[in-house]
Motif scaffolding. Structure first.
Motif, PDB file in Angstrom:
ATOM      1  N   CYS A  36       0.824  -1.208   0.000  1.00  0.00           N
ATOM      2  CA  CYS A  36       0.000   0.000   0.000  1.00  0.00           C
ATOM      3  C   CYS A  36       0.859   1.261   0.000  1.00  0.00           C
ATOM      4  O   CYS A  36       1.979   1.276   0.523  1.00  0.00           O
ATOM      5  N   GLU A  37       0.300   2.302  -0.563  1.00  0.00           N
ATOM      6  CA  GLU A  37       0.849   3.644  -0.395  1.00  0.00           C
ATOM      7  C   GLU A  37       0.146   4.235   0.823  1.00  0.00           C
ATOM      8  O   GLU A  37      -1.075   4.360   0.831  1.00  0.00           O
ATOM      9  N   VAL A  38       0.900   4.590   1.847  1.00  0.00           N
ATOM     10  CA  VAL A  38       0.307   4.936   3.132  1.00  0.00           C
ATOM     11  C   VAL A  38       0.674   6.357   3.548  1.00  0.00           C
ATOM     12  O   VAL A  38       1.824   6.770   3.424  1.00  0.00           O
ATOM     13  N   GLU A  39      -0.322   7.066   4.040  1.00  0.00           N
ATOM     14  CA  GLU A  39      -0.112   8.375   4.630  1.00  0.00           C
ATOM     15  C   GLU A  39      -0.865   8.438   5.954  1.00  0.00           C
ATOM     16  O   GLU A  39      -1.915   7.814   6.106  1.00  0.00           O
ATOM     17  N   ALA A  40      -0.309   9.201   6.897  1.00  0.00           N
ATOM     18  CA  ALA A  40      -0.992   9.485   8.157  1.00  0.00           C
ATOM     19  C   ALA A  40      -1.219  10.983   8.216  1.00  0.00           C
ATOM     20  O   ALA A  40      -0.362  11.726   8.705  1.00  0.00           O
ATOM     21  N   PRO A  41      -2.339  11.472   7.680  1.00  0.00           N
ATOM     22  CA  PRO A  41      -2.541  12.918   7.577  1.00  0.00           C
ATOM     23  C   PRO A  41      -2.473  13.623   8.929  1.00  0.00           C
ATOM     24  O   PRO A  41      -3.075  13.173   9.912  1.00  0.00           O
ATOM     25  N   ALA A  42      -1.732  14.717   8.949  1.00  0.00           N
ATOM     26  CA  ALA A  42      -1.463  15.414  10.210  1.00  0.00           C
ATOM     27  C   ALA A  42      -2.698  16.064  10.802  1.00  0.00           C
ATOM     28  O   ALA A  42      -2.754  16.303  12.012  1.00  0.00           O
ATOM     29  N   GLN A  43      -3.710  16.360   9.989  1.00  0.00           N
ATOM     30  CA  GLN A  43      -4.892  17.061  10.492  1.00  0.00           C
ATOM     31  C   GLN A  43      -5.913  16.119  11.139  1.00  0.00           C
ATOM     32  O   GLN A  43      -6.955  16.558  11.608  1.00  0.00           O
ATOM     33  N   GLN A  44      -5.603  14.826  11.198  1.00  0.00           N
ATOM     34  CA  GLN A  44      -6.535  13.899  11.848  1.00  0.00           C
ATOM     35  C   GLN A  44      -6.568  14.151  13.351  1.00  0.00           C
ATOM     36  O   GLN A  44      -5.602  14.640  13.943  1.00  0.00           O
ATOM     37  N   THR A  45      -7.699  13.807  13.954  1.00  0.00           N
ATOM     38  CA  THR A  45      -7.891  13.988  15.393  1.00  0.00           C
ATOM     39  C   THR A  45      -8.489  12.723  15.973  1.00  0.00           C
ATOM     40  O   THR A  45      -8.532  11.682  15.319  1.00  0.00           O
ATOM     41  N   CYS A  46      -8.977  12.804  17.187  1.00  0.00           N
ATOM     42  CA  CYS A  46      -9.772  11.743  17.798  1.00  0.00           C
ATOM     43  C   CYS A  46     -10.957  11.412  16.887  1.00  0.00           C
ATOM     44  O   CYS A  46     -11.444  12.263  16.135  1.00  0.00           O
ATOM     45  N   CYS A  47     -11.436  10.168  16.960  1.00  0.00           N
ATOM     46  CA  CYS A  47     -12.597   9.782  16.158  1.00  0.00           C
ATOM     47  C   CYS A  47     -13.894  10.374  16.702  1.00  0.00           C
ATOM     48  O   CYS A  47     -14.926  10.343  16.027  1.00  0.00           O
TER      49      CYS A  47
END
Length: 254
Positions: A36-47
């Motif tokens: 997979c091409e994987v990113e962990a976007p920095a703008q994510q927060t708690c669900c």
């Protein structure tokens, strides 16, 4: 022309971010190994699950909108947590059931959302290779992963390919560990009684490793085991199948 690798947005989760980053790095490693091409976007927060479970619908909706917007550009969103992914897959559509502007977007994200081991096994058909760990382990099936998402065989299928690892059944393994998110804060005496019984079952297996798919549950059980004087070490399943089982366990100094 070869198919492009799936673009995956990694939902890191609060506990992985703040308490156990090794779990997020293990998930990242596994997804990349699976092609997979994987990113962990920095703008994510708690669900938004703590707010949702506590009746704070306004904040839950606000948080959910950010998560939906953040991950809309990915083929899949994957989390090393049945609890967080259960919120995204099941409760986001419920949250926006009466909001036509957001309901479709929530449902679209839910359809692309997967718990990590389910995604690796059910979507990618991934099999770990070259991973070895001489240990006896037992596995706790977390409530959200098991009951909301049907995660049961997938982690065991991945662990079966770890050479030298013996997996022994956990008595009453499908019972809650007593964590339950805010439940352990609201009802500490009940929570403590439940996890004490769970710890007894874990010790009865004679395993030296406790594995699971949700950090909240693992932290709860690891803490109780430590207070009972147990030497059983707890790891997220992603760490084991990524070959990170020789490092510090949950609750140990890095």
């Amino acid at each position: 022309m070869a198919n492009a690798p799936p673009k995956v947005g990694l939902f890191v989760t609060c506990l992985a971010d703040l308490i156990r980053p090794r779990t997020a790095f293990a998930a990242l490693t596994l997804l990349r190994r699976a092609g997979c091409e994987v990113e962990a976007p920095a703008q994510q927060t708690c669900c938004g699950q703590p707010a949702y479970n506590s009746g704070d619908r306004g904040d839950a909706e606000r948080i959910a909108r950010n998560v939906i917007t953040t991950f809309e550009g990915y083929d899949y969103v994957v989390a090393p947590s049945g609890s967080c992914m259960g919120m995204i897959k099941l409760h986001y559509p419920e949250l926006f059931a009466d909001d036509p502007a957001w309901r479709g977007r929530a449902e679209a994200l839910a359809a692309r959302g997967f718990e990590l081991t389910s995604f690796l096994v059910d979507v990618l058909g991934y099999r770990p290779q070259g991973i070895a760990l001489a240990a006896r382990a037992t596995y706790h099936d977390t409530c959200s992963g098991l009951r909301e998402l049907g995660v049961l065989r997938q982690p065991r299928a991945l662990l079966a390919d770890v050479k030298g690892l013996e997996l022994t059944p956990l008595p009453d393994g499908e019972a809650c560990c007593g964590f339950g998110g805010t439940f352990c804060v609201k009802y500490p005496a009940i929570s403590n009684a439940i996890v004490d019984e769970k710890a007894g079952h874990i010790e009865a297996t004679k395993a030296n490793l406790l594995l699971g798919g949700d950090l909240g549950c693992l932290m709860n059980m690891a803490g109780k085991l430590h207070r009972r004087g147990s030497r059983i070490r707890a790891f997220h399943v992603a760490e084991i199948i990524a070959g990170m089982g020789e490092g510090p366990a949950i609750g140990e100094e890095p």
